[in-house]
Design a protein around this motif. Sequence first.
Motif, mmCIF file in Angstrom:
data_model
loop_
_atom_site.group_PDB
_atom_site.id
_atom_site.type_symbol
_atom_site.label_atom_id
_atom_site.label_comp_id
_atom_site.label_asym_id
_atom_site.label_seq_id
_atom_site.Cartn_x
_atom_site.Cartn_y
_atom_site.Cartn_z
ATOM 1 N N SER A 149 8.159 4.329 6.474
ATOM 2 C CA SER A 149 7.423 5.357 7.211
ATOM 3 C C SER A 149 7.669 6.740 6.620
ATOM 4 C CB SER A 149 7.846 5.324 8.687
ATOM 5 O OG SER A 149 9.257 5.286 8.802
ATOM 6 N N MET A 150 6.695 7.217 5.874
ATOM 7 C CA MET A 150 6.785 8.560 5.277
ATOM 8 C C MET A 150 5.456 9.278 5.447
ATOM 9 S SD MET A 150 8.644 7.849 1.612
ATOM 10 C CE MET A 150 10.047 6.735 1.471
ATOM 11 N N TYR A 151 5.532 10.582 5.641
ATOM 12 C CA TYR A 151 4.354 11.447 5.665
ATOM 13 C C TYR A 151 4.190 12.004 4.253
ATOM 14 C CZ TYR A 151 1.297 13.367 9.294
ATOM 15 O OH TYR A 151 0.251 13.614 10.139
ATOM 16 N N ILE A 152 3.116 11.622 3.570
ATOM 17 C CA ILE A 152 2.931 11.974 2.164
ATOM 18 C C ILE A 152 1.672 12.829 2.009
ATOM 19 C CG2 ILE A 152 2.636 11.069 -0.180
ATOM 20 C CD1 ILE A 152 3.885 8.425 0.953
ATOM 21 N N ASP A 153 1.850 14.053 1.548
ATOM 22 C CA ASP A 153 0.735 14.990 1.360
ATOM 23 C C ASP A 153 -0.149 15.074 2.602
ATOM 24 O OD1 ASP A 153 1.529 15.772 -1.134
ATOM 25 O OD2 ASP A 153 0.106 14.536 -2.230
ATOM 26 N N GLY A 154 0.498 15.139 3.775
ATOM 27 C CA GLY A 154 -0.237 15.342 5.020
ATOM 28 C C GLY A 154 -0.784 14.098 5.668
ATOM 29 N N HIS A 155 -0.457 12.910 5.142
ATOM 30 C CA HIS A 155 -0.967 11.664 5.707
ATOM 31 C C HIS A 155 0.170 10.667 5.911
ATOM 32 C CE1 HIS A 155 -5.236 12.648 4.964
ATOM 33 N NE2 HIS A 155 -4.793 13.207 3.859
ATOM 34 N N PRO A 156 0.215 9.994 7.071
ATOM 35 C CA PRO A 156 1.169 8.896 7.216
ATOM 36 C C PRO A 156 0.863 7.809 6.190
ATOM 37 C CG PRO A 156 0.271 9.541 9.352
ATOM 38 C CD PRO A 156 -0.542 10.245 8.315
ATOM 39 N N HIS A 157 1.868 7.383 5.456
ATOM 40 C CA HIS A 157 1.742 6.366 4.404
ATOM 41 C C HIS A 157 0.954 6.851 3.187
ATOM 42 C CE1 HIS A 157 3.722 3.266 6.694
ATOM 43 N NE2 HIS A 157 2.841 3.323 7.665
ATOM 44 N N GLY A 158 0.556 8.102 3.140
ATOM 45 C CA GLY A 158 -0.102 8.615 1.950
ATOM 46 C C GLY A 158 -1.607 8.765 2.070
ATOM 47 N N PRO A 159 -2.246 9.302 1.020
ATOM 48 C CA PRO A 159 -3.670 9.644 1.075
ATOM 49 C C PRO A 159 -4.631 8.473 0.939
ATOM 50 C CG PRO A 159 -2.767 10.194 -1.087
ATOM 51 C CD PRO A 159 -1.607 9.745 -0.242
ATOM 52 N N VAL A 160 -4.140 7.282 0.635
ATOM 53 C CA VAL A 160 -5.016 6.109 0.512
ATOM 54 C C VAL A 160 -5.043 5.374 1.846
ATOM 55 C CG1 VAL A 160 -5.433 3.945 -0.722
ATOM 56 C CG2 VAL A 160 -4.456 5.905 -1.943
ATOM 57 N N SER A 161 -6.242 5.048 2.317
ATOM 58 C CA SER A 161 -6.365 4.431 3.641
ATOM 59 C C SER A 161 -6.026 2.944 3.613
ATOM 60 C CB SER A 161 -7.791 4.614 4.176
ATOM 61 O OG SER A 161 -8.729 3.986 3.326
ATOM 62 N N ALA A 162 -5.623 2.448 4.786
ATOM 63 C CA ALA A 162 -5.392 1.018 5.038
ATOM 64 C C ALA A 162 -4.287 0.403 4.190
ATOM 65 C CB ALA A 162 -6.688 0.221 4.862
ATOM 66 N N ILE A 163 -3.271 1.197 3.841
ATOM 67 C CA ILE A 163 -2.098 0.661 3.146
ATOM 68 C C ILE A 163 -0.845 1.333 3.696
ATOM 69 C CG2 ILE A 163 -3.324 0.145 0.993
ATOM 70 C CD1 ILE A 163 -1.960 2.618 -0.242
ATOM 71 N N THR A 164 0.301 0.684 3.457
ATOM 72 C CA THR A 164 1.584 1.287 3.800
ATOM 73 C C THR A 164 2.140 2.019 2.587
ATOM 74 O OG1 THR A 164 2.672 -0.787 3.239
ATOM 75 C CG2 THR A 164 2.131 -0.447 5.554
ATOM 76 N N THR A 165 3.220 2.765 2.786
ATOM 77 C CA THR A 165 3.806 3.549 1.705
ATOM 78 C C THR A 165 4.206 2.671 0.521
ATOM 79 O OG1 THR A 165 4.634 5.213 3.255
ATOM 80 C CG2 THR A 165 5.683 5.134 1.097
ATOM 81 N N CYS A 166 4.744 1.484 0.809
ATOM 82 C CA CYS A 166 5.198 0.624 -0.283
ATOM 83 C C CYS A 166 4.037 0.074 -1.103
ATOM 84 C CB CYS A 166 6.050 -0.525 0.256
ATOM 85 S SG CYS A 166 5.191 -1.607 1.423
ATOM 86 N N GLN A 167 2.808 0.124 -0.556
ATOM 87 C CA GLN A 167 1.635 -0.340 -1.293
ATOM 88 C C GLN A 167 0.933 0.789 -2.041
ATOM 89 O OE1 GLN A 167 -0.044 -2.063 2.377
ATOM 90 N NE2 GLN A 167 -0.142 -4.016 1.293
ATOM 91 N N LEU A 168 1.412 2.012 -1.848
ATOM 92 C CA LEU A 168 0.868 3.172 -2.557
ATOM 93 C C LEU A 168 1.473 3.237 -3.953
ATOM 94 C CD1 LEU A 168 -0.796 5.862 -2.324
ATOM 95 C CD2 LEU A 168 1.348 6.942 -1.598
ATOM 96 N N HIS A 169 0.636 3.423 -4.968
ATOM 97 C CA HIS A 169 1.119 3.482 -6.342
ATOM 98 C C HIS A 169 0.929 4.869 -6.935
ATOM 99 C CE1 HIS A 169 1.312 -0.867 -5.966
ATOM 100 N NE2 HIS A 169 2.024 -0.886 -7.083
ATOM 101 N N MET A 170 1.694 5.157 -7.945
ATOM 102 C CA MET A 170 1.696 6.492 -8.532
ATOM 103 C C MET A 170 0.420 6.799 -9.313
ATOM 104 S SD MET A 170 4.322 7.706 -7.264
ATOM 105 C CE MET A 170 4.198 9.298 -8.062
#
Length: 251
Positions: free
Chosen positions: A71-92
């Motif tokens: 659970s992280m707030y990344i660039d203003g979005h929970p789990h990051g700027p990509v929808s329908a994924i969790t933080t661990c599914q977000l890639h660089m």
Amino acid sequence: MDHNINIKVKVWRQRGPREKGHFETYALKDVPQSASFLEMIDILNEQLIAEDKEPVIYDHDCREGICGMCSMYIDGHPHGPVSAITTCQLHMRTFKDGDTITVEPWRSAGFPIIRDLMVDRSAYDKIIQAGGYVSVNTGGVPDANAIPIPKHKADEAMDAASCIGCGACAAACKNGSAMLFVSAKVSQLALLPQGRAEAHKRAKAMIAKMDELGFGNCTNTRACELECPKSVSISHIARLNRQFIGAKLSD
């Protein structure tokens, strides 16, 4: 094609729940775009440890988008700027060379900070303990076709059951409401025959516990649905409200 990028990571640091927090910015070089966001945090922590500094504390477990602990707030979005994924599914590969990425803990009174990016999410467990289960004896496991359930009802129940209880809904809500979580847990049971008998009791108990734990009221902005990593529908909130009003009228 993926390549390595240089970035800056602006991370919230807080030594404890009663300490004053602040942002610290770290520079990272040659981060593979194929790395997940959590792997990038691991790279950062290896760098901090090598520099004899405190690593960034954060929660994680499955790294498969199942548990919701990342659970992280990344660039203003929970789990990051990509929808329908969790933080661990977000890639660089989502980020560009030279980007500054801001990382914060969940923003909700219901999730007090333990340290850095780690928050106490046990409030959701307490809400489940208040009524998110079937207590009546339903017997052994029945045959799949023994209890006819309309397909649209089964589909709605499965949509509700996909909630992983990560807390993104409460973190996204400007009032810190946990209504999407509570409504999902109520719906996944109330839509099925086994859970219908206790539907009213369950709605009252879980809402009362949610209020007791300091979560706010629903604001109807749909931010929770937009930021939910499993795209749980806010139609479940409407069902929860109907269950709650029906329970109050039957008292």
